[in-house]
Design a protein around this motif. Structure first.
Motif, PDB file in Angstrom:
ATOM      1  N   GLY A  20       0.830  -1.206   0.000  1.00 55.04           N
ATOM      2  CA  GLY A  20       0.000   0.000   0.000  1.00 55.04           C
ATOM      3  C   GLY A  20       0.855   1.243   0.000  1.00 55.04           C
ATOM      4  N   LEU A 151      -5.767  -2.828   4.617  1.00 48.46           N
ATOM      5  CA  LEU A 151      -6.491  -3.024   3.354  1.00 48.46           C
ATOM      6  C   LEU A 151      -6.964  -1.694   2.783  1.00 48.46           C
ATOM      7  CD1 LEU A 151      -8.601  -6.255   3.958  1.00 48.46           C
ATOM      8  CD2 LEU A 151      -6.986  -5.822   2.090  1.00 48.46           C
ATOM      9  N   ALA A 155      -5.836  -0.205  -0.748  1.00 46.92           N
ATOM     10  CA  ALA A 155      -6.847   0.101  -1.761  1.00 46.92           C
ATOM     11  C   ALA A 155      -6.822   1.593  -2.104  1.00 46.92           C
ATOM     12  CB  ALA A 155      -8.229  -0.298  -1.249  1.00 46.92           C
ATOM     13  N   ALA A 159      -6.187   3.279  -5.649  1.00 43.45           N
ATOM     14  CA  ALA A 159      -7.227   4.105  -6.265  1.00 43.45           C
ATOM     15  C   ALA A 159      -6.651   5.448  -6.722  1.00 43.45           C
ATOM     16  CB  ALA A 159      -8.371   4.327  -5.278  1.00 43.45           C
TER      17      ALA A 159
END
Lengths: 399, 302
Positions: A20, A151, A155, A159
């Protein structure tokens, strides 16, 4: 341990956070690249500091509603709202009053941060224990991160990256040339607003990992580093993304290896290391390249001046020139020209005489502006022109 | 009321006001020279400076820390200038690179070294500890004329007062050259004024105020006071003399009102715990600026 961290073998959460963080770093780098090309880098400083009041307020609201105060999406929403208000105020202040942009940035940054600290002290006196962790948003922390939070960050980073990729063409056009973008039907104001929205998104996603004080570094440093390597906007943005990704990934992975290695500072320092390397060794814009260029020019000037002096039979007084002539094998230790030196001397002398003839000539005199004392005339004139010029030289004999 | 106020509230209030004035004064020039964010940069790089000073000396004491902070500020200024000039990087970005990296270095050093036994942490650096600067030897208003009690005032008060007087004296003494070099650098140079040196002097003055104020009240007040009061004052007048006067008024107002609201506001609202005074002072200065940008007679572009 470090190797394990870099190869994502420290557990599922750590791997998720590192990935991430890498996605966030790439997105931040690319967004920062556009920001730097638009010369708006420091606006991100105001945005990031302005998240704090929203963060604290969101916590208080969620607790008041009987929920979990540390619910990350709620905190992100609150910080995005207050950063949005701060950004709007910076814009209004710059447009509507005579305050310069840097003053507006500083005013919003300090006021919002101050208000955030006030709210934070209120949070600290609420039910003890449950608020632990809000300070972590100042400098970022990934230790003991919840699976759901990891998470969300992974994400979120993905994005933002996808949004940057989708908007890359118009953003690039605006960054490259405002007028050209306008002619192509791209609203410059709209794209600037989109860019600011991306900065805001990067900030909000990065809060938990890098922290709000240092997230601005992820938006500035990779871009400045990338700028050293290329003159082309697209390359700068791509490279900036790469640098940001490296810093984000490395920082998150390294900080997972020890408790005393806070993520934010490690990410920033990795980015700074990339910057320092770029500053030193980048071709053409880097310091080494500049020093080499300077050195080459210096030696050309000194050799030429030394040879000119020798051609007139004068002694060379400049110590540095003498050294350079010696090292180039053009003079003997006693200062007299060697065989090669005499050949060079004759060549320089002819060159000088030809330039003088060019200045006197009727047809070629316009080219005299090309004489900077270093350029050889053979590189300016054609063989035919040279031959024609040489005919005017002959009668004057030795000068 | 008398005892509590004099012992617990008066000293921090006075120190906060002095810090606000010392920062707002050079802030006026920084604002007009478009260097407002220098305060932001300095207050970030001070952290590695004091951490290094602590690691070298092993003790928390004022002189080495002030020297460390000043040294760090100097390193930052040189680094920004070098990156800007040799790397051809625009000034804002060069500043962003240097102050974030130095701050990150400071935080990392702090986390890596054993500072658990002493009072040195990032939070302290950010929002200071104005509330702890109390005067326990005061027994009431009468203590203000009692020399033995006065000598036990928090030492930050004397330091801050000294720096404030110094900053004010330098600004007063070099008023004309400062003004000329700020408004019209070309004209100032044609008069033979060393404009580069004057710019450096103003930056140094700002750094001095920032380092002293940082020691007493933390960086939030420093950043806010460099910008908000001068910016609000700029909305009130076209003349620099009047602007400086307004800014000092706004700075004092923010410090006093902010401190009162932080210390007593929550009590009035029925809560028991005070909130951060540094944060509240910054917030009030922002509110003052907001009012000035909405109502000030000279707020528009000329």
């Amino acid at each position: 341990m470090i190797w394990q961290a870099l190869t994502l073998q420290l557990g599922y959460n750590a791997a998720l956070v590192a990935l991430g963080s890498a996605a966030l770093g790439i997105a931040a780098g690319a967004v920062g690249g556009f920001l730097y090309l638009r010369k708006r880098s420091l606006v991100s400083d105001a945005i990031s500091h302005a998240t704090l009041p929203g963060l604290a307020l969101a916590f208080m609201v969620m607790v008041a509603l009987g929920g979990e105060g540390r619910f990350l999406p709620g905190l992100m929403l609150g910080s995005a709202l207050s950063a949005g208000i701060g950004l709007w105020l910076v814009g209004r202040m710059t447009a509507r009053t005579r305050l310069p942009q840097d003053a507006a940035i500083g005013a919003i940054l300090s006021t919002f941060f101050g208000a955030g600290i006030v709210l934070l002290t209120i949070v600290q006196t609420m039910q003890a224990g449950r608020q632990a962790g809000l300070e972590g948003f100042l400098l970022g922390s990934t230790a003991g991160m919840l699976r759901a939070d990891a998470l969300i960050i992974a994400a979120g980073g993905a994005a933002v990256l996808a949004a940057v990729l989708a908007l890359r063409r118009p953003l690039l056009m605006v960054a490259f040339d405002e007028g050209y973008a306008q002619v192509n039907g791209i609203g410059v104001a709209r794209m600037d607003a989109a860019l600011m929205a991306l900065v805001l998104a990067v900030t909000v996603v990065g809060l938990k990992i890098v922290g709000l004080i240092l997230i601005v570094a992820l938006l500035i440093i990779p871009a400045v580093a990338a700028r050293f390597w290329s003159e082309r906007a697209l390359h700068v943005v791509m490279l900036s993304g790469l640098f940001g990704g490296l810093a984000g990934y490395g920082g998150a992975a390294l900080s997972a290896t020890a408790p005393a290695l806070p993520t934010g500072p490690i990410v920033v320092l990795l980015g700074f290391a990339l910057f320092a390397v770029s500053l030193l060794v980048a071709p053409s814009r880097g310091l080494l390249a500049a020093a080499l260029r300077h050195r080459r020019l210096q030696s050309r000037v000194h050799l030429r001046q030394g040879l000119l002096a020798l051609s007139r039979g004068e002694p060379v007084y400049e110590a540095m020139t003498r050294r350079m002539l010696r090292r180039a094998g053009l003079t003997r230790p006693d200062g007299q020209p060697t065989e090669a030196g005499r050949a060079e001397t004759a060549r320089i002398r002819l060159d000088e005489a030809r330039w003088q003839a060019l200045r006197r000539s009727d047809t070629l005199t316009d080219l005299s502006s090309r004489d900077d004392g270093l350029t050889l005339i053979d590189s300016v004139l054609t063989a035919d022109q040279l031959a024609a010029l040489d005919t005017t030289l002959a009668p004057r004999g030795a000068t | 009321m008398g005892f509590e106020f004099v012992a617990l509230s008066l000293p921090p209030m006075v120190i906060g006001t002095l810090a606000a004035i010392a920062c707002a004064l050079p802030g006026n020039f920084l604002l007009l020279r478009r260097q407002s964010l220098i305060g932001d940069a300095i207050s970030h790089v001070v952290l590695p400076g004091i951490v290094v000073a602590f690691l070298l000396t092993g003790v928390i004491s004022t002189l080495p820390m002030m020297l460390g902070a000043a040294g760090a500020a100097l390193v930052a200024v040189l680094a920004i200038e070098a990156i800007r000039r040799f790397g051809r990087v625009e000034p804002g970005a060069a500043m962003g690179v240097v102050f974030t990296a130095m701050f990150a270095g400071g935080v990392l050093l702090l986390e890596q070294s054993d500072t658990s036994s002493v009072h040195l942490d990032v939070e302290h650096a950010l929002y200071g500890n104005l509330e702890s600067l109390i005067w326990l030897d005061a027994v009431g208003w009468a203590s203000l004329v009692d020399p033995s009690a006065l000598s036990l005032l928090p030492p930050e008060l004397f330091r801050m007062a000294g720096v404030t007087v110094l900053v004010a004296a330098v600004v007063a003494l070099f008023w004309r050259p400062f003004v000329l070099a700020t408004f019209d650098e070309g004209f100032a140079r044609s008069l033979g004024l060393p404009t580069g040196l004057i710019g450096l002097a103003i930056a140094t003055l700002a750094a001095l105020a920032a380092v002293a104020a940082f020691d007493a009240v933390g960086s939030i007040i420093v950043i806010a006071m460099f910008i908000c009061p001068p910016a609000a004052a700029r909305m009130m007048t076209d003349r620099l003399g009047a602007q400086v006067a307004w800014s000092l008024g706004f700075a004092t107002l923010s410090a006093v009102l902010g401190y009162v609201m932080a210390g007593y506001g929550p009590l009035w609202l029925g809560r028991t715990d005070a909130v951060s005074a540094a944060g509240m002072i910054a917030t009030v200065s922002g509110a003052v600026l907001l009012l000035a940008t909405l109502l000030g007679p000279h707020r528009k572009h000329p």
